[in-house]
Design a protein around this motif. Structure first.
Motif, short mmCIF file in Angstrom:
data_model
loop_
_atom_site.label_atom_id
_atom_site.label_comp_id
_atom_site.label_asym_id
_atom_site.label_seq_id
_atom_site.Cartn_x
_atom_site.Cartn_y
_atom_site.Cartn_z
N THR A 1 0.80 -1.22 0.00
CA THR A 1 0.00 0.00 0.00
C THR A 1 0.84 1.28 0.00
N MET A 2 2.13 1.19 0.38
CA MET A 2 2.98 2.37 0.44
C MET A 2 3.59 2.72 -0.92
N LEU A 3 3.38 1.85 -1.94
CA LEU A 3 4.05 2.06 -3.23
C LEU A 3 3.06 2.03 -4.38
N GLN A 4 1.88 2.60 -4.19
CA GLN A 4 0.88 2.58 -5.25
C GLN A 4 1.33 3.39 -6.46
N GLY A 5 1.98 4.53 -6.22
CA GLY A 5 2.48 5.34 -7.34
C GLY A 5 3.53 4.60 -8.14
N LEU A 6 4.42 3.89 -7.46
CA LEU A 6 5.45 3.10 -8.15
C LEU A 6 4.79 1.99 -8.97
N GLY A 7 3.76 1.38 -8.40
CA GLY A 7 3.07 0.31 -9.14
C GLY A 7 2.53 0.79 -10.46
N LYS A 8 2.00 2.01 -10.46
CA LYS A 8 1.47 2.59 -11.70
C LYS A 8 2.59 2.83 -12.71
N LYS A 9 3.73 3.29 -12.22
CA LYS A 9 4.88 3.52 -13.11
C LYS A 9 5.38 2.20 -13.69
N LEU A 10 5.39 1.13 -12.88
CA LEU A 10 5.83 -0.18 -13.37
C LEU A 10 4.90 -0.65 -14.48
N ARG A 11 3.61 -0.43 -14.31
CA ARG A 11 2.66 -0.81 -15.36
C ARG A 11 2.91 -0.02 -16.63
N SER A 12 3.29 1.26 -16.49
CA SER A 12 3.57 2.07 -17.68
C SER A 12 4.79 1.55 -18.43
N CYS A 13 5.64 0.79 -17.74
CA CYS A 13 6.80 0.15 -18.39
C CYS A 13 6.46 -1.24 -18.91
N GLY A 14 5.18 -1.62 -18.86
CA GLY A 14 4.76 -2.92 -19.37
C GLY A 14 4.98 -4.06 -18.40
N ILE A 15 5.27 -3.76 -17.13
CA ILE A 15 5.54 -4.79 -16.14
C ILE A 15 4.25 -5.18 -15.44
N TYR B 1 16.67 -5.91 -10.14
CA TYR B 1 16.23 -7.15 -10.82
C TYR B 1 16.73 -7.25 -12.25
N LYS B 2 17.56 -6.29 -12.68
CA LYS B 2 18.17 -6.31 -14.02
C LYS B 2 17.09 -6.48 -15.11
N ILE B 3 16.10 -5.59 -15.06
CA ILE B 3 14.97 -5.67 -15.99
C ILE B 3 15.27 -4.84 -17.23
N ILE B 4 15.06 -5.42 -18.39
CA ILE B 4 15.23 -4.70 -19.65
C ILE B 4 13.86 -4.20 -20.11
N VAL B 5 13.71 -2.88 -20.23
CA VAL B 5 12.47 -2.27 -20.71
C VAL B 5 12.75 -1.64 -22.06
N THR B 6 12.00 -2.05 -23.10
CA THR B 6 12.17 -1.49 -24.43
C THR B 6 10.97 -0.60 -24.77
N LYS B 7 11.04 0.09 -25.90
CA LYS B 7 9.94 0.95 -26.33
C LYS B 7 8.65 0.15 -26.52
N ASP B 8 8.81 -1.13 -26.92
CA ASP B 8 7.63 -1.96 -27.14
C ASP B 8 6.91 -2.32 -25.86
N HIS B 9 7.59 -2.17 -24.71
CA HIS B 9 6.94 -2.46 -23.44
C HIS B 9 6.16 -1.27 -22.89
N VAL B 10 6.58 -0.07 -23.26
CA VAL B 10 6.00 1.15 -22.66
C VAL B 10 4.52 1.28 -23.03
N PHE B 11 3.70 1.54 -22.01
CA PHE B 11 2.25 1.70 -22.16
C PHE B 11 1.57 0.49 -22.80
N SER B 12 2.13 -0.69 -22.61
CA SER B 12 1.49 -1.90 -23.15
C SER B 12 0.55 -2.54 -22.13
N ARG B 13 0.42 -1.94 -20.95
CA ARG B 13 -0.53 -2.41 -19.94
C ARG B 13 -1.46 -1.28 -19.53
#
Length: 722
Positions: A503-517, A581-593
């Motif tokens: 519950t303390m990281l709701q804003g981060l969760g939204k950002k992770l979704r914007s990266c397609g995670i 976590y060594k996550i690779i985010v590409t342009k194809d992931h952005v806003f895919s969720r």
């Protein structure tokens, strides 16, 4: 509009003339005009175009059309060629875009069965379908009896009567076929059982009736020919020794009344075997659960669902809470999907968790172990596919006796052989599990870890393993073993990792979704311990901000699976997660969720379709969604809250699922998942500004192309996106 619906008839008829069958069907449904149309107007054309979504909605409120459509389909099914019959129909009605690959007996049969099941229609509506189905069932039973020799006598009699029924032609066919297979005495028994006229008996059956001693010259000649036949020179069939139930008979309990159910001895257990039985239907009727077996190490409880049913909802609720939704009890099964589906359908009072906590499918485990040459099961078996009988043979030395498998499990009382068969099917799961565990531990195979990974994220095991990136994983790989939990700490893409934010990281969760995670975000009212449940059930990594919370959650998961973030700034928190976590985010992931619900299935709709949705939507049916992130203390950034965006048209490597607008119900303003499309949340100036819009299938939220995509890439996600 519904009150004056007759004024729209001409418009809908005009749509039909223009071959706009889908629109005509939707409007006829919306305005309750079903009685003004025949199945030829748009229902059959949509069936031929394989567009059944609108057809189903139309039929739900019109029994007459249900009967007429199914009767027509059955009439065509009785013809010598479905394709030839319907090609002529298509030509007469000028129907475009027909899916000719569907115009064959098999898909046609499936469609009839689907409609019969969906609308619970009477079987006498489809005589051709019934006849073809029963013929197939009879041939199947004959093959099992005389070729595979895997049918017990009582089961054979039960199922033949079930398949043949009152069909006189099939009764005659049964006698003829059994005689052809050489069992003349059995053919004679069925001839008497069904009182078949002697003129329809095969010649050798009449001979046996007239001379049961077999002393007629023709009978002796037939017997001599059989004895001299080279087919009989083969060695006699070897008697198979089957695996037996090692528990005493008094350890098998048939639970068929509430009193026995209430006093079942399911206490102090950490391991059970679960199996189910139901009467084979051969595709004609809905399968209904008849028995559910629960085996412990000392007892087997055979729950009689036919007698118990849902008469004791409180007892089913207790069983669901104690056993099925309890992750502390390991529940073993074999090819669990079918059993779980039947249990959920028959016993809703179990309140079966959607997460299916603590279930281990031994079929999946066996396939996983089989890839490692070092693990050797005790017994070599030359034949047999991935069946429970074959696995039991590998582990315990003898196969299972399946002669009672195809039984009428709904008939009462159950035979003793049926009860023992059902009990053994559940109990052998525990025996097999013990053998698999012992064989793995002998060669230091990480058995417990593999089981844990299979239970928490079965789908992940179908993916290719990640590239080995650390020394420990490399050593395991060389030895023939790999660890999913260790490999996920190596380099991975935004598509491969799944996360839960407290519950303390709701804003981060939204950002992770914007990266397609894939990211689950706990609401303010939810307990932090829910993170552990997500971690165990869906194999998610936990993110938290509080020190005490981290200490609590970290104790429930493997090392590295819970991360405490340091920064209070959302962008810096995102960088911490990506780096750790060594996550690779590409342009194809952005806003895919979808940032609202985490879904990644979108429907692309044109401006004209959007205008139609706006016009059809009623006032207040689609209010703007409430703000999911209530205050800035949670790390919420409001800067981009009011700009709904997706990137420009997707490339072939896009990481989301994109569907055409035929996947939505325009008339009801819904996605195919039944979610209201939130058209009222889109500002009016936006409606005329963009040519395409994107609807989230899971929550109905609408997105559109905008400049925000490039600004985010060059701004807050700079250094994150590769």
């Amino acid at each position: 509009m519904a009150q004056d619906n007759h004024i729209f008839l001409d418009i809908i008829k005009c749509m039909i003339e223009k071959k706009k069958y889908k629109e005509a069907c939707q409007y006829a449904t919306l305005l309750s005009l079903q009685d003004n149309f025949s199945i030829d107007d748009f229902l059959l054309p949509l069936v031929l175009q394989d567009k059944l979504f609108g057809v189903d909605e139309f039929l739900k409120v019109s029994v007459r059309h249900q009967n007429e459509l199914v009767a027509f389909l059955d009439m065509v099914f009785g013809k010598s060629s479905v394709r030839d019959t319907m090609v002529e129909y298509v030509g007469q009605h000028g129907i475009p875009e027909v899916k000719f690959d569907k115009l064959h007996s098999k898909p046609w049969k499936k469609l009839i069965a689907r409609l019969l099941k969906m609308f619970k229609l009477p079987s006498d509506l489809t005589p051709n379908f019934n006849k073809r189905r029963n013929e197939g069932a009879l041939n199947f039973l004959l093959h099992k009896r005389f070729i595979e020799n895997s049918f017990g006598d009582e089961s054979w009699k039960e199922m033949v009567q079930e398949a043949v029924g009152d069909d006189e032609e099939l009764q005659k066919e049964l006698v003829y076929q059994v005689a052809q297979y050489g069992d003349v005495s059995e053919a004679l028994r069925w001839a008497h059982f069904y009182s078949i006229d002697k003129k329809d008996w095969p010649y050798n059956v009449r001979l046996l009736e007239e001379n049961p001693d077999g002393n007629r010259p023709q009978q002796k000649l037939n017997q001599q020919q059989e004895e001299e036949s080279w087919d009989n020179e083969i060695q006699p069939i070897e008697q198979i020794e089957y695996h037996k139930l090692t528990l005493p008979e008094n350890a098998v309990h048939l639970v068929d009344n509430p009193s026995m159910f209430e006093n079942t001895g399911l206490q102090d257990i950490d391991l059970v075997g679960v199996d189910c039985e139901w009467k084979p239907s051969f595709g004609g009727h809905i399968n209904e659960l008849a028995l559910m077996q629960i085996a412990t190490r000392k007892n087997v409880f055979v729950l009689d669902i036919v007698n118990l049913g849902n008469k004791v909802p409180h007892l089913w609720q207790e069983l669901g809470k104690f056993l099925f939704n309890n992750c502390d009890i390991l529940k073993l099964g074999f090819s669990l999907t079918g059993d779980i589906h039947m249990i959920k359908q028959a016993l809703p009072n179990l309140n079966f968790s959607q997460k299916q906590v603590g279930f281990l499918d031994l079929c999946t485990l066996w396939k996983h172990i089989d890839r490692f040459a070092k693990v050797k099961l005790p017994y070599e078996v030359q034949k047999g596919g991935p069946s429970l009988g074959s696995l039991v043979h590998h582990c315990l030395g003898h196969p299972l006796d399946k002669s009672d498998q195809f039984s009428n499990w709904e008939r009462r009382p159950l035979r003793k052989s049926q009860i023992i068969y059902a009990a053994l099917d559940a109990y052998c799961l525990i025996q097999v599990y013990d053998v698999l565990k012992r064989c793995c531990e002998e060669v230091k195979f990480p058995f417990d870890e593999v089981c844990y990974n299979l239970m928490t994220n079965e789908k992940a095991n179908r993916k290719k393993p990640n590239k080995v990136t650390n020394k420990k994983t490399l050593e395991l790989s060389k030895s023939g073993y790999t660890s999913a939990s260790q490999s996920t700490l190596g380099v991975c893409t935004g598509r491969q990792i799944k996360i839960v934010c407290d519950t303390m990281l709701q804003g981060l969760g939204k950002k992770l979704r914007s990266c397609g995670i894939d990211c689950v975000i706990l609401d303010n009212h939810e307990d932090h311990m829910l993170c552990v449940k997500y971690a165990q059930d869906e194999r998610r990594y936990i993110l938290t901000k509080g020190f005490e919370t981290f200490k609590m959650l970290n104790g429930y998961v493997q090392s590295g699976h819970c991360l405490k973030l340091i920064s209070d700034v959302v962008e810096e928190q995102l960088k911490e997660v990506i780096d750790y976590y060594k996550i690779i985010v590409t342009k194809d992931h952005v806003f895919s969720r979808c940032q609202a619900c985490n879904g990644n299935s979108f429907v692309k709709i044109s401006r004209s379709t959007m205008d139609t949705l706006v016009n059809l939507s009623e006032v207040k049916t689609c209010p703007p969604p409430p703000c999911l992130y209530e205050d800035e203390a949670t790390g919420f950034s409001s800067e981009d809250e009011y700009e709904e965006v997706v990137p420009p048209p997707p490339s072939l490597s896009r990481k989301w699922d994109l569907y055409p607008d035929e996947k939505i119900d325009v008339g009801l303003c819904q996605t195919r998942l039944g979610q209201k499309i939130q058209v009222k949340a889109v500002p009016k100036p936006i409606l005329s500004k963009y040519d395409f819009f994107y609807v989230c299938e899971e929550c109905g939220k609408i997105y559109w192309d905008g400049s925000h995509y490039e600004r985010v890439l060059s701004g807050r996600l700079q250094g994150i996106v590769q």
